[in-house]
Design a protein around this motif. Structure first.
Motif, PDB file in Angstrom:
ATOM      1  N   ALA A 111       0.595  -1.246   0.397  1.00 47.69           N
ATOM      2  CA  ALA A 111      -0.252   0.439  -0.274  1.00 47.69           C
ATOM      3  C   ALA A 111       1.002   0.954   0.154  1.00 47.69           C
ATOM      4  O   ALA A 111       2.078   1.313   0.470  1.00 47.69           O
ATOM      5  N   ARG A 112       0.283   2.425  -1.127  1.00 52.51           N
ATOM      6  CA  ARG A 112       1.305   3.914  -0.688  1.00 52.51           C
ATOM      7  C   ARG A 112       0.103   4.927  -0.077  1.00 52.51           C
ATOM      8  O   ARG A 112      -0.682   5.020  -0.205  1.00 52.51           O
ATOM      9  N   ALA A 113       0.473   5.984   0.732  1.00 54.31           N
ATOM     10  CA  ALA A 113       0.385   6.716  -0.121  1.00 54.31           C
ATOM     11  C   ALA A 113      -0.721   7.334  -0.713  1.00 54.31           C
ATOM     12  O   ALA A 113       0.088   7.250  -1.322  1.00 54.31           O
ATOM     13  N   GLY A 114      -1.690   7.924  -0.803  1.00 53.95           N
ATOM     14  CA  GLY A 114      -2.647   7.786  -1.630  1.00 53.95           C
ATOM     15  C   GLY A 114      -3.812   7.245  -2.311  1.00 53.95           C
ATOM     16  O   GLY A 114      -4.294   7.354  -3.259  1.00 53.95           O
ATOM     17  N   GLN A 115      -3.141   5.744  -2.205  1.00 60.78           N
ATOM     18  CA  GLN A 115      -3.977   5.074  -1.931  1.00 60.78           C
ATOM     19  C   GLN A 115      -5.995   4.587  -1.197  1.00 60.78           C
ATOM     20  O   GLN A 115      -6.008   5.757  -0.523  1.00 60.78           O
ATOM     21  N   PHE A 116      -6.386   3.855  -1.744  1.00 64.94           N
ATOM     22  CA  PHE A 116      -7.957   3.761  -1.019  1.00 64.94           C
ATOM     23  C   PHE A 116      -7.969   1.957  -0.705  1.00 64.94           C
ATOM     24  O   PHE A 116      -7.262   1.065  -1.416  1.00 64.94           O
ATOM     25  N   PHE A 117      -8.673   1.766   0.330  1.00 64.38           N
ATOM     26  CA  PHE A 117      -8.991   0.274   0.479  1.00 64.38           C
ATOM     27  C   PHE A 117     -10.793   0.331   0.105  1.00 64.38           C
ATOM     28  O   PHE A 117     -10.529   1.065   0.213  1.00 64.38           O
ATOM     29  N   VAL A 118     -11.146  -0.581  -0.025  1.00 62.69           N
ATOM     30  CA  VAL A 118     -12.593  -1.285  -0.042  1.00 62.69           C
ATOM     31  C   VAL A 118     -12.983  -2.238   1.704  1.00 62.69           C
ATOM     32  O   VAL A 118     -11.968  -3.106   1.493  1.00 62.69           O
ATOM     33  N   TRP A 119     -13.484  -0.897   2.217  1.00 63.20           N
ATOM     34  CA  TRP A 119     -13.774  -1.429   3.685  1.00 63.20           C
ATOM     35  C   TRP A 119     -15.001  -2.540   4.374  1.00 63.20           C
ATOM     36  O   TRP A 119     -15.813  -2.046   3.746  1.00 63.20           O
ATOM     37  N   ARG A 120     -14.725  -3.591   4.761  1.00 64.87           N
ATOM     38  CA  ARG A 120     -15.548  -4.419   5.599  1.00 64.87           C
ATOM     39  C   ARG A 120     -15.601  -4.396   7.090  1.00 64.87           C
ATOM     40  O   ARG A 120     -13.990  -4.668   7.032  1.00 64.87           O
ATOM     41  N   PHE A 121     -16.494  -4.340   7.945  1.00 59.69           N
ATOM     42  CA  PHE A 121     -16.304  -4.452   9.310  1.00 59.69           C
ATOM     43  C   PHE A 121     -17.115  -5.899   9.874  1.00 59.69           C
ATOM     44  O   PHE A 121     -18.512  -5.367   9.768  1.00 59.69           O
ATOM     45  N   LEU A 122     -16.097  -6.971  10.013  1.00 61.75           N
ATOM     46  CA  LEU A 122     -17.375  -7.816  10.006  1.00 61.75           C
ATOM     47  C   LEU A 122     -17.719  -8.041  11.405  1.00 61.75           C
ATOM     48  O   LEU A 122     -17.672  -8.287  12.673  1.00 61.75           O
ATOM     49  N   ILE A 145      -4.780  19.642  -4.006  1.00 62.17           N
ATOM     50  CA  ILE A 145      -5.511  20.378  -4.186  1.00 62.17           C
ATOM     51  C   ILE A 145      -6.315  19.312  -3.826  1.00 62.17           C
ATOM     52  O   ILE A 145      -6.422  18.388  -4.244  1.00 62.17           O
ATOM     53  N   ALA A 146      -7.325  20.095  -2.221  1.00 61.36           N
ATOM     54  CA  ALA A 146      -8.316  18.901  -1.947  1.00 61.36           C
ATOM     55  C   ALA A 146      -9.084  20.119  -1.152  1.00 61.36           C
ATOM     56  O   ALA A 146      -9.711  20.985  -1.536  1.00 61.36           O
ATOM     57  N   GLY A 147     -10.932  18.970  -1.762  1.00 59.33           N
ATOM     58  CA  GLY A 147     -11.417  19.211  -1.081  1.00 59.33           C
ATOM     59  C   GLY A 147     -13.233  18.306  -0.590  1.00 59.33           C
ATOM     60  O   GLY A 147     -12.990  17.585  -0.794  1.00 59.33           O
ATOM     61  N   GLY A 148     -13.328  18.938   0.844  1.00 61.86           N
ATOM     62  CA  GLY A 148     -13.765  18.373   2.150  1.00 61.86           C
ATOM     63  C   GLY A 148     -12.794  17.080   2.304  1.00 61.86           C
ATOM     64  O   GLY A 148     -11.686  17.708   2.593  1.00 61.86           O
ATOM     65  N   MET A 149     -14.001  16.154   2.303  1.00 65.21           N
ATOM     66  CA  MET A 149     -13.020  14.763   2.857  1.00 65.21           C
ATOM     67  C   MET A 149     -11.744  14.282   1.740  1.00 65.21           C
ATOM     68  O   MET A 149     -11.636  13.723   1.962  1.00 65.21           O
ATOM     69  N   GLY A 150     -11.865  15.138   0.608  1.00 65.68           N
ATOM     70  CA  GLY A 150     -10.297  14.767  -0.346  1.00 65.68           C
ATOM     71  C   GLY A 150      -9.632  14.872   0.359  1.00 65.68           C
ATOM     72  O   GLY A 150      -8.163  14.989  -0.515  1.00 65.68           O
ATOM     73  N   ILE A 151      -9.464  15.686   1.514  1.00 62.62           N
ATOM     74  CA  ILE A 151      -8.052  15.794   1.919  1.00 62.62           C
ATOM     75  C   ILE A 151      -7.727  14.514   3.227  1.00 62.62           C
ATOM     76  O   ILE A 151      -5.842  14.311   2.813  1.00 62.62           O
ATOM     77  N   THR A 152      -7.918  13.387   2.917  1.00 61.52           N
ATOM     78  CA  THR A 152      -7.650  12.528   3.027  1.00 61.52           C
ATOM     79  C   THR A 152      -6.224  11.868   2.444  1.00 61.52           C
ATOM     80  O   THR A 152      -5.234  11.369   3.190  1.00 61.52           O
ATOM     81  N   PRO A 153      -6.680  11.361   1.267  1.00 65.77           N
ATOM     82  CA  PRO A 153      -5.575  10.866   0.322  1.00 65.77           C
ATOM     83  C   PRO A 153      -4.108  12.317   0.028  1.00 65.77           C
ATOM     84  O   PRO A 153      -2.721  12.084   0.036  1.00 65.77           O
ATOM     85  N   ILE A 154      -4.734  13.397   1.064  1.00 65.69           N
ATOM     86  CA  ILE A 154      -3.865  14.427   0.555  1.00 65.69           C
ATOM     87  C   ILE A 154      -2.721  14.246   1.907  1.00 65.69           C
ATOM     88  O   ILE A 154      -1.568  14.639   1.603  1.00 65.69           O
ATOM     89  N   ARG A 155      -3.654  14.426   2.777  1.00 64.03           N
ATOM     90  CA  ARG A 155      -2.516  14.575   3.987  1.00 64.03           C
ATOM     91  C   ARG A 155      -2.016  13.456   4.275  1.00 64.03           C
ATOM     92  O   ARG A 155      -1.155  13.445   4.639  1.00 64.03           O
ATOM     93  N   ALA A 156      -2.184  11.820   3.473  1.00 63.99           N
ATOM     94  CA  ALA A 156      -1.199  11.067   3.731  1.00 63.99           C
ATOM     95  C   ALA A 156      -0.179  11.202   2.549  1.00 63.99           C
ATOM     96  O   ALA A 156       1.281  10.467   2.700  1.00 63.99           O
ATOM     97  N   LEU A 157      -0.159  11.895   1.354  1.00 60.66           N
ATOM     98  CA  LEU A 157       0.796  11.745   0.547  1.00 60.66           C
ATOM     99  C   LEU A 157       1.842  12.984   1.128  1.00 60.66           C
ATOM    100  O   LEU A 157       3.352  12.935   0.732  1.00 60.66           O
ATOM    101  N   LEU A 158       1.529  14.146   2.370  1.00 57.71           N
ATOM    102  CA  LEU A 158       2.544  14.959   2.851  1.00 57.71           C
ATOM    103  C   LEU A 158       3.570  14.141   3.595  1.00 57.71           C
ATOM    104  O   LEU A 158       4.178  14.694   3.787  1.00 57.71           O
ATOM    105  N   GLU A 159       3.182  12.391   4.021  1.00 56.48           N
ATOM    106  CA  GLU A 159       4.327  12.208   5.030  1.00 56.48           C
ATOM    107  C   GLU A 159       4.911  11.626   4.148  1.00 56.48           C
ATOM    108  O   GLU A 159       5.959  11.199   5.031  1.00 56.48           O
ATOM    109  N   GLU A 160       5.266  10.935   2.557  1.00 58.88           N
ATOM    110  CA  GLU A 160       6.355  10.643   2.689  1.00 58.88           C
ATOM    111  C   GLU A 160       6.923  11.731   1.853  1.00 58.88           C
ATOM    112  O   GLU A 160       6.736  13.091   1.385  1.00 58.88           O
ATOM    113  N   GLU A 161       8.241  11.380   2.179  1.00 59.17           N
ATOM    114  CA  GLU A 161       9.576  12.423   2.193  1.00 59.17           C
ATOM    115  C   GLU A 161       9.624  12.053   0.572  1.00 59.17           C
ATOM    116  O   GLU A 161      10.037  13.178   0.265  1.00 59.17           O
TER     117      GLU A 161
END
Length: 446
Positions: A252-263, A330-346
């Motif tokens: 997994a890399r910053a900027g990616q997403f998963f499809v989540w289920r909680f059993l 560039i992020a809008g609303g909840m689109g900040i989540t992958p952008i915030r993750a990308l900021l952590e990468e050197e």
């Protein structure tokens, strides 16, 4: 920050372009071979029946291509992204729908003409033929899914409902497969043609089975994902931390997403795509979601220790596509989540500008974390608030140029609502930012 081995690519051909050429070469070569093999079959005496057979072959080819598109093959997904694959899937799906309907109508007309009977009577007669009945049922399922996927109706359906209806396509796939097994006349004149046709179908089906069943099941059994913490960010935003075994081996890399289920939490079938809101560190995966549906709203009640079933990682909003030294995020609303993750990468570098669009400051999500990460990068953060109709048009070409004068010299990463994304893309084109430097993820997939 999370260290990565990613360097800015030196090749003049971007990963996305290389992947597109690979896909289209595969499709064209195999399509030409199939058409040649079909043309070598013995022609029948009825032109309408031959046209029906032709459209049947095209429909089967489109089904095989659809299987490859929905197989979520990592090599393709990381280069093209789920957005582009979804667009292809959508257009191939509508093309398939009309091709199948054309095939079905021509079959009925052809046999009605040959038997010199009425069309309704011929239709009823064909329902008594197993191969034809299975084809009719598959067509009916495809038609139903196609109708619910039309934009006006799709917008009115909850994601969970639409996703559940879409799963009926697996039933249509099974019916189509058996329909072909029973209808053995098309490529029967040549052993090579028969072998090639079924090898192509088995490859597509194998890719689907591997990508959608084998890999997710194995990956979840190996990593044993569990909820380790739940944090309330605000009244309607929650962050969920998930841990597991050997997460350093999860690709997994910053900027990616998963499809989540909680059993064991609510029903087993609700599944939602959420971006990682922090770069993977080999120990924990993190999502941050806003309550916009029943599944996301219930995340705040997740018990610690709940087993999670993850599909992914997916998405091409990663540093794999970096080609320039500077970056504009560039992020809008909840689109900040992958952008915030990308900021952590050197690998994001120290020349970074973040534009975060929200209606009011109270709508900011993960604001302190974003400010701290931007400061650590030595970058700049612009919080853009207000309603567009009140005169605030921060993504108009002139406004964007004023905020980022060298925008054409930067890689642009963007995630947000569809309307915002479209506006920014129009402005970037007007500012002559090369398409290869623009990397987006639509909010309805993030």
């Amino acid at each position: 920050m999370v260290a990565t081995s990613t360097r800015r690519r030196q090749s003049t051909v971007s990963p996305a372009v290389a992947a597109q050429w690979t896909v289209w070469t595969f499709v064209i070569v195999n399509g030409v071979i199939v058409e040649v093999l079909f043309s070598d079959t013995t022609a029948g005496t009825d032109a309408t029946l031959e046209a029906a057979r032709f459209f049947g072959v095209q429909a089967a080819l489109l089904v095989a291509f659809q299987l490859l598109l929905v197989a979520r093959m990592p090599w393709l997904d990381r280069r093209l992204g789920m957005d582009r694959l979804t667009v292809w899937h959508r257009w191939v799906g509508f093309g398939l729908l009309w091709t199948v309907l054309t095939h079905a109508v021509l079959i009925v007309f052809a046999y009605a003409s040959l038997a010199n009977t009425s069309t309704p009577k011929t239709f009823l007669t064909l329902t008594g033929v197993p191969a034809s009945l299975l084809g009719m049922l598959a067509s009916a399922v495809m038609f139903a899914v196609g109708v619910t996927s039309a934009r006006p109706l799709r917008r009115r359906l909850r994601y969970e409902v639409w996703h559940g209806l879409h799963l009926l396509l697996y039933l249509a796939l099974g019916l189509t497969f058996v329909h072909q097994l029973l209808e053995t006349t098309t490529f029967a004149s040549s052993a090579f043609a028969t072998a090639y046709w079924w090898a192509l179908w088995l490859f597509a089906f194998g890719a689907l089975l591997t990508g959608r069943v084998v890999v997710p099941v194995w990956r979840n059994a190996y990593h044993r994902f569990r909820v380790s913490a739940v944090k309330l960010e605000s009244d309607d935003v929650v962050t969920v931390y998930v841990t597991g075994r050997h997460l350093h081996r999860l690709p997994a890399r910053a900027g990616q997403f998963f499809v989540w289920r909680f059993l064991g939490h609510n029903h087993w079938w609700p599944a939602n795509p959420f971006s990682l809101s922090a770069a993977p560190d080999g120990f924990t995966l993190r999502l941050t979601a806003k309550a916009v549906g029943s599944a996301s709203a219930s995340l705040r009640q997740l018990p610690i220790g709940t087993r999670a079933f993850l599909e992914g990682p997916y998405g091409a909003l990663t540093s794999l596509h970096r080609s320039h030294g500077g970056a504009l995020l560039i992020a809008g609303g909840m689109g900040i989540t992958p952008i915030r993750a990308l900021l952590e990468e050197e690998s994001i570098g120290d020349d970074v500008i973040v534009l975060y669009r929200v209606r009011t400051e109270s709508d900011v999500v993960l604001g302190e974390e974003v400010r701290d990460l931007v400061a650590m990068c030595g970058g700049r953060l612009h919080l853009l608030t207000g309603r567009s109709q009140e005169g605030a048009r921060p993504f108009a070409p002139n406004s964007l140029r004023a905020l980022v004068p060298d925008v054409a010299e930067r890689d642009v990463y963007m995630c947000g609502p569809t309307a915002m994304t479209s506006t920014v893309l129009d402005s970037l084109r007007e500012l002559q930012v090369p398409a290869g430097q623009i990397h987006t993820e639509k909010f309805n997939l993030a």
